[in-house]
Scaffold this active site. Structure first.
Site, PDB file in Angstrom:
ATOM      1  N   GLU A  53      46.645  32.566  41.627  1.00 30.51           N
ATOM      2  CA  GLU A  53      47.274  32.392  42.461  1.00 30.51           C
ATOM      3  C   GLU A  53      48.232  31.345  43.394  1.00 30.51           C
ATOM      4  O   GLU A  53      48.752  31.046  43.559  1.00 30.51           O
ATOM      5  CB  GLU A  53      47.522  34.153  43.595  1.00 30.51           C
ATOM      6  N   GLY A  55      43.346  35.022  43.161  1.00 31.79           N
ATOM      7  CA  GLY A  55      43.349  34.527  44.226  1.00 31.79           C
ATOM      8  C   GLY A  55      44.007  32.901  43.415  1.00 31.79           C
ATOM      9  O   GLY A  55      44.464  32.408  44.276  1.00 31.79           O
ATOM     10  N   GLU A 102      42.150  40.614  38.467  1.00 33.89           N
ATOM     11  CA  GLU A 102      41.737  41.990  39.269  1.00 33.89           C
ATOM     12  C   GLU A 102      41.356  43.407  38.854  1.00 33.89           C
ATOM     13  O   GLU A 102      40.997  44.117  39.517  1.00 33.89           O
ATOM     14  CB  GLU A 102      43.163  41.492  39.751  1.00 33.89           C
ATOM     15  N   ALA A 159      39.532  35.297  45.319  1.00 35.47           N
ATOM     16  CA  ALA A 159      39.296  35.944  46.856  1.00 35.47           C
ATOM     17  C   ALA A 159      37.379  36.484  46.724  1.00 35.47           C
ATOM     18  O   ALA A 159      37.258  36.578  45.735  1.00 35.47           O
ATOM     19  CB  ALA A 159      39.905  37.623  47.046  1.00 35.47           C
TER      20      ALA A 159
HETATM   21  N1  CO8 Z   1      33.850  35.564  45.026  1.00 41.71           N
HETATM   22  C1  CO8 Z   1      32.470  36.300  45.891  1.00 41.71           C
HETATM   23  N2  CO8 Z   1      31.652  35.627  45.014  1.00 41.71           N
HETATM   24  C2  CO8 Z   1      31.930  34.803  43.900  1.00 41.71           C
HETATM   25  C3  CO8 Z   1      33.449  35.042  42.811  1.00 41.71           C
HETATM   26  C4  CO8 Z   1      33.989  35.751  43.730  1.00 41.71           C
HETATM   27  N3  CO8 Z   1      35.342  35.632  43.489  1.00 41.71           N
HETATM   28  N4  CO8 Z   1      33.200  34.601  41.791  1.00 41.71           N
HETATM   29  C5  CO8 Z   1      31.917  34.220  41.938  1.00 41.71           C
HETATM   30  N5  CO8 Z   1      31.147  34.291  42.967  1.00 41.71           N
HETATM   31  C6  CO8 Z   1      29.734  33.443  43.538  1.00 41.71           C
HETATM   32  C7  CO8 Z   1      29.284  34.484  42.241  1.00 41.71           C
HETATM   33  O1  CO8 Z   1      28.585  35.519  42.812  1.00 41.71           O
HETATM   34  C8  CO8 Z   1      27.814  33.748  41.695  1.00 41.71           C
HETATM   35  O2  CO8 Z   1      26.972  34.013  43.065  1.00 41.71           O
HETATM   36  P1  CO8 Z   1      25.510  33.971  43.414  1.00 41.71           P
HETATM   37  O3  CO8 Z   1      24.690  32.553  42.373  1.00 41.71           O
HETATM   38  O4  CO8 Z   1      24.916  34.082  44.860  1.00 41.71           O
HETATM   39  O5  CO8 Z   1      24.911  35.283  42.264  1.00 41.71           O
HETATM   40  C9  CO8 Z   1      28.162  32.515  41.841  1.00 41.71           C
HETATM   41  O6  CO8 Z   1      29.313  32.831  42.537  1.00 41.71           O
HETATM   42  C10 CO8 Z   1      27.962  32.057  40.874  1.00 41.71           C
HETATM   43  O7  CO8 Z   1      29.102  32.888  39.516  1.00 41.71           O
HETATM   44  P2  CO8 Z   1      28.314  33.974  38.257  1.00 41.71           P
HETATM   45  O8  CO8 Z   1      26.734  33.835  37.987  1.00 41.71           O
HETATM   46  O9  CO8 Z   1      29.201  34.968  37.898  1.00 41.71           O
HETATM   47  O10 CO8 Z   1      29.222  32.460  36.824  1.00 41.71           O
HETATM   48  P3  CO8 Z   1      29.714  32.578  35.771  1.00 41.71           P
HETATM   49  O11 CO8 Z   1      29.796  30.887  35.197  1.00 41.71           O
HETATM   50  O12 CO8 Z   1      27.942  33.444  35.192  1.00 41.71           O
HETATM   51  O13 CO8 Z   1      30.895  33.124  36.291  1.00 41.71           O
HETATM   52  C11 CO8 Z   1      32.992  33.449  36.765  1.00 41.71           C
HETATM   53  C12 CO8 Z   1      32.062  32.845  36.560  1.00 41.71           C
HETATM   54  C13 CO8 Z   1      33.684  33.740  35.581  1.00 41.71           C
HETATM   55  C14 CO8 Z   1      33.856  32.861  37.341  1.00 41.71           C
HETATM   56  C15 CO8 Z   1      32.702  35.509  37.053  1.00 41.71           C
HETATM   57  O14 CO8 Z   1      31.972  33.944  38.414  1.00 41.71           O
HETATM   58  C16 CO8 Z   1      33.397  36.232  37.852  1.00 41.71           C
HETATM   59  O15 CO8 Z   1      34.063  36.477  37.031  1.00 41.71           O
HETATM   60  N6  CO8 Z   1      33.531  36.000  39.325  1.00 41.71           N
HETATM   61  C17 CO8 Z   1      34.936  36.936  39.598  1.00 41.71           C
HETATM   62  C18 CO8 Z   1      35.953  36.396  38.950  1.00 41.71           C
HETATM   63  C19 CO8 Z   1      37.299  37.294  39.331  1.00 41.71           C
HETATM   64  O16 CO8 Z   1      37.200  38.511  39.387  1.00 41.71           O
HETATM   65  N7  CO8 Z   1      38.261  36.664  41.035  1.00 41.71           N
HETATM   66  C20 CO8 Z   1      39.211  37.501  41.306  1.00 41.71           C
HETATM   67  C21 CO8 Z   1      39.283  37.877  42.414  1.00 41.71           C
HETATM   68  S1  CO8 Z   1      39.471  39.348  43.184  1.00 41.71           S
HETATM   69  C22 CO8 Z   1      41.195  38.897  43.394  1.00 41.71           C
HETATM   70  O17 CO8 Z   1      41.499  37.358  43.545  1.00 41.71           O
HETATM   71  C23 CO8 Z   1      42.630  39.231  43.886  1.00 41.71           C
HETATM   72  C24 CO8 Z   1      43.075  38.225  45.035  1.00 41.71           C
HETATM   73  C25 CO8 Z   1      43.854  38.883  46.285  1.00 41.71           C
HETATM   74  C26 CO8 Z   1      44.633  38.536  46.927  1.00 41.71           C
HETATM   75  C27 CO8 Z   1      44.209  38.136  48.140  1.00 41.71           C
HETATM   76  C28 CO8 Z   1      44.357  36.244  48.200  1.00 41.71           C
HETATM   77  C29 CO8 Z   1      42.890  35.919  47.649  1.00 41.71           C
END
Ligand code: CO8
Length: 259
Positions: free
Chosen positions: A113, A110, A133, A66
């Site tokens: 999921e 998500g 999460e 998400a």
């Molecule tokens: N949301 C918003 N932006 C994101 C997300 C995200 N989930 N994941 C990555 N991005 C963005 C980063 O902020 C970054 O943006 P910017 O270049 O502007 O700084 C860009 O994408 C690239 O990401 P990274 O620089 O972090 O890239 P890396 O290769 O270093 O890392 C990762 C990749 C490991 C995937 C890292 O980005 C990460 O950990 N992302 C978050 C993953 C996460 O925590 N996901 C769970 C989110 S919570 C959730 O899904 C709850 C679901 C609940 C149900 C609702 C349905 C959806």
């Protein structure tokens, strides 16, 4: 219809493909994307020519979860009153024709999921799955705590949900989360091959098979077996059953008419 967060195309006139397309945010899922995905899948589901669908992302990310930038400012009242994002997941679940997830790169939160909500997952060798999460102070919110244990068992599901660690493609295949792993450059060929195989079968039998397998996760074994038996018997009312069995006996390829 034109979309901003997804790309939609049809292959061979019978496979509908949706590509998640928010590359700057690693395909992070927001309401707009989920609304578009639901609309695209529903349109394919209603199209008689389409026999199977594929959801895919980019090489780097199927979907990284998400949209955290959006979610960060929400209060309980915002999420509860607005049925935040999870409301649009119902449309994915309501699709009656098969939906394959072709996953490359990150399928997190998500994103994992969403992949699990599809009927099966074909993964590229660079795929990584996780429910991180917990690191954000929340828990999975779109079925992760329910579908992950059903797919991989309690031990691995707890490990994933409590530590937030990722599973690579090889582990995901060993654990039963994905049905096949292929090199990244073969991912779409493999998914398309599976989708074309499915699309050439009787749509009625295919929908009945999907409905019956899904039933295995809803109730007791005896209820599920009875549900399957009723559908199995019902398929003998279709022309496709006569065609399929006649084709086998006469050593020819079946021509299903979806009737
Ligand atoms: N949301 C918003 N932006 C994101 C997300 C995200 N989930 N994941 C990555 N991005 C963005 C980063 O902020 C970054 O943006 P910017 O270049 O502007 O700084 C860009 O994408 C690239 O990401 P990274 O620089 O972090 O890239 P890396 O290769 O270093 O890392 C990762 C990749 C490991 C995937 C890292 O980005 C990460 O950990 N992302 C978050 C993953 C996460 O925590 N996901 C769970 C989110 S919570 C959730 O899904 C709850 C679901 C609940 C149900 C609702 C349905 C959806």
């Amino acid at each position: 219809m034109s979309y901003e967060n997804i790309e939609v195309r049809v292959e061979a006139g019978k496979v509908g493909i949706v590509t998640l397309n928010r590359p700057k945010a690693l395909n992070a899922l927001n309401d707009a994307l989920m609304d578009e995905l639901g609309a695209a899948l529903k349109a394919f589901d209603a199209d008689e020519a389409i026999g199977c669908m594929i959801i895919t992302g980019s090489e780097r990310a199927f979907a990284a979860g998400a949209d955290i930038a959006l979610m960060a400012k929400y209060t309980f009242v915002d999420t509860y009153k607005g049925d935040y994002i999870t409301r649009n997941w119902e449309s994915v679940r309501s699709i009656r024709k098969p939906v394959i997830a072709a996953v490359s790169g990150f399928a997190l939160g998500g994103g994992c999921e969403l992949a699990m909500m599809c009927d099966f997952i074909i993964a590229a060798d660079n795929a990584r799955f996780g429910q991180p999460e917990i690191k954000l102070g929340v828990i999975p919110g779109a079925g992760g705590t329910q579908r992950l244990p059903r797919a991989v068992g309690k031990a691995k599901a707890m490990d994933m949900a409590l530590t937030g660690r990722m599973m690579d493609a090889a582990e995901a295949e060993r654990a039963g989360l994905v049905s096949r792993v292929v090199p990244y450059d073969k991912l779409m060929d493999e998914a398309l091959g599976a989708a074309l195989t499915i699309a050439d079968f009787s749509q009625i039998a295919v929908m009945a098979a999907k409905e019956s397998v899904n039933r295995a996760f809803e109730g007791s074994l005896s209820d599920g077996v009875m549900f399957e038996r009723r559908l199995f018997h019902a398929l003998f009312a279709t022309a496709d059953q006569k065609e399929g069995m006649d084709a086998f006996l006469n050593k020819r390829k079946a021509e299903f008419k979806n009737q």
